[in-house]
Motif scaffolding. Structure first.
Motif, short mmCIF file in Angstrom:
data_model
loop_
_atom_site.label_atom_id
_atom_site.label_comp_id
_atom_site.label_asym_id
_atom_site.label_seq_id
_atom_site.Cartn_x
_atom_site.Cartn_y
_atom_site.Cartn_z
N UNK A 255 1.35 0.86 -3.88
CA UNK A 255 2.13 -0.38 -3.92
C UNK A 255 1.47 -1.46 -3.07
N UNK A 256 1.00 -1.08 -1.88
CA UNK A 256 0.35 -2.05 -0.99
C UNK A 256 -0.95 -2.58 -1.59
N UNK A 257 -1.70 -1.71 -2.25
CA UNK A 257 -2.97 -2.13 -2.85
C UNK A 257 -2.74 -3.04 -4.05
N UNK A 258 -1.66 -2.82 -4.80
CA UNK A 258 -1.36 -3.65 -5.96
C UNK A 258 -0.87 -5.04 -5.57
N UNK A 259 -0.22 -5.15 -4.43
CA UNK A 259 0.46 -6.40 -4.05
C UNK A 259 -0.44 -7.64 -4.14
N UNK B 124 -3.46 -13.12 -4.30
CA UNK B 124 -4.14 -13.35 -3.02
C UNK B 124 -5.42 -12.53 -2.85
N UNK B 125 -5.77 -11.73 -3.85
CA UNK B 125 -7.02 -10.95 -3.76
C UNK B 125 -8.21 -11.86 -4.05
N UNK B 126 -9.41 -11.36 -3.75
CA UNK B 126 -10.61 -12.19 -3.85
C UNK B 126 -11.01 -12.51 -5.28
N UNK B 127 -10.58 -11.71 -6.24
CA UNK B 127 -10.93 -11.93 -7.65
C UNK B 127 -9.64 -12.04 -8.46
#
Length: 472
Positions: A132-136, A142-145
């Motif tokens: 869940x934390x990785x998907x957020x 807000x991820x780099x890509x």
């Protein structure tokens, strides 16, 4: 329909036909399940055989499998990844592109399900929390890509793919979207199953994550039928995929509140309803028209749609995923898997037993990354999930395995593991003994979307794992 089969209209008219297709009954776990159940109902019981009915040898083997799985889970939960992961995260942080991240996050989602089945609720919760934390950041942009909406073709693409057609395996030109996003949807489904408020606030109201997930889902599995757009429901111009505070959704994938998003994407972008399978090449011009390499990753995508429907308690979405899955499986059995007596190709060509890339006007026994037999077969088997047993049927594997077994002396551990998982369909015990030592190669012992735990689970839950030969 959510019944066990689907059919078109009566063949009495020249403009209609009847086509009946079995729909899978497989859900989160292997139909066979683990031979031995933990006490007090701490895991799901899928076996049709009571423990007391097992002979001593079967009980010993079941106990060995369960102990090995417990050990594998402990190893896989340490998150040791070649120095790129100082925080020991389970989802390897080095993967920042949609395909690499998707495989990494789906791998940990599989760990969560295996942990649940063997009754390790602590590791199950740990895996779900980290997935869940990785998907957020991917769901809030807000991820780099970050994902963005492309209004030209109506789809979700990566930022890097938008700027460079070769980036992210051609994601910006819609190449392999169902491969990439299938892994995402699988991970989301596992989280939603355990955390109903992940997509639905109070278990009922769609939130911002729901809107982002729905956009990803509709990119590869949109049934259409949106009708008139509603205010706030559409994807709008190019921009991020997130919705407003309330998500702007309707609670059900086919619900009226999703009309705007339904109109923002083409119907089943990759699926060819005439041929039955999907095309992966997006909008890239191809000499052979269109093509698809990994039939198995297409299967994974539509299986994930089915599971997300289950997690959302959306029966229509689940049934839609099962229909997409059923036609993909039939096409994979016919156009990719070339068995003696049922291949549409010439005998000499069919002797290789697996097509690598199927195109509109040709079929090749090679892949985009090389012609090796382990590549051709492996990319059309992975990822291994419970529904893989409907893809890799024993009769086919019995003919396929003699082609790939000789490669075991020449391949890296990543490909060796896949070959052994095919062997498990025929001989689970030998495959189990061969896979366990691969754990010593912590960096490259398994495909990025696979793990020791998932491999041993697949082997331990084969229908032949209790000694019954079911090669049919």
């Amino acid at each position: 329909s959510s019944s066990s089969s689907s059919s078109a209209s009566s063949p009495s008219s020249s403009s209609s036909f009847t086509f009946v297709e079995p729909l899978t009954s497989i859900e989160w776990f292997s139909p066979k399940g683990l031979a031995e159940r933990p006490a007090s109902g701490t895991a799901h019981d899928h076996s049709s055989k009571e423990a007391g009915g097992q002979n001593k040898q079967e009980q010993e083997r079941a106990s060995y499998y369960r102990e090995a799985l417990a050990t594998a889970l402990e190893l896989d939960s340490k998150g040791q990844w070649a120095g790129t992961n100082p925080d020991s995260l389970l989802v390897d942080p080095k993967w920042v592109d949609p395909y690499g991240f998707g495989k990494a996050v789906a791998k940990v989602a599989r760990l969560a399900l295996v942990a649940e089945e063997i009754g390790n609720t602590t590791l199950q919760a740990q895996c779900v929390d980290q997935v869940a934390a990785a998907l957020e950041p991917w769901l809030n942009g807000s991820n780099s890509d970050a994902f963005v909406y492309d209004s030209t073709w109506g789809g979700i693409i990566s930022t890097a793919g938008k700027e460079d057609q070769g980036a992210d395996f051609g994601n910006g030109w819609y190449n392999d979207h169902h491969f990439h996003y299938g892994y995402f949807l699988m991970a989301v489904a596992v989280v939603q199953r355990s955390r109903p408020d992940f997509l639905l606030t109070d278990g009922n109201t769609p939130n911002q994550r729901y809107t982002a997930v729905e956009a990803i889902l509709r990119d590869v599995a949109n049934p259409g039928g949106g009708g008139e757009e509603e205010d706030g429901g559409g994807a709008g111009e190019e921009g991020d995929v997130g919705g407003g505070e309330d998500g702007g959704g309707g609670g059900h994938f086919f619900g009226g509140g999703s009309a705007g998003l339904a109109n923002s994407f083409p119907v089943t972008r990759h699926k060819d309803w005439f041929d039955g399978h999907s095309w992966a090449s997006g909008v890239f011009p191809m000499a052979n028209g269109k093509s698809q390499e990994s039939a198995s990753e297409a299967v994974n995508c539509y299986f994930a749609v089915h599971l997300l429907g289950l997690a959302l308690k959306d029966e229509d979405l689940s049934a839609w995923g099962r229909l997409l899955l059923a036609t993909e499986l039939r096409a994979a059995h016919w156009y990719w898997q070339m068995g003696e007596g049922w291949s549409p190709y010439p005998e000499a060509f069919s002797a290789t037993r697996m097509a690598g890339v199927v195109g509109s006007t040709d079929t090749k026994v090679w892949t985009w990354f090389g012609p090796n037999p382990e590549y051709v077969h492996g990319i059309n088997m992975l990822p291994f999930t419970p529904v893989t047993q409907e893809l890799l049927r024993p009769l086919f594997v019995a003919q396929e395995f003699p082609v790939i077994e000789p490669r075991l002396d020449y391949v890296s551990d990543q490909w060796k593991g896949l070959i052994e998982l095919a062997r498990a369909v025929l001989d689970p015990s030998q495959a189990f003994d061969a896979v366990v030592p691969l754990e010593s190669n912590r960096i490259d012992g398994f495909d990025a979307g696979n793990s020791l735990t998932n491999s041993l689970y697949w082997i331990a839950t084969r229908p032949t794992a209790e000694g019954t030969d079911e090669r049919k």
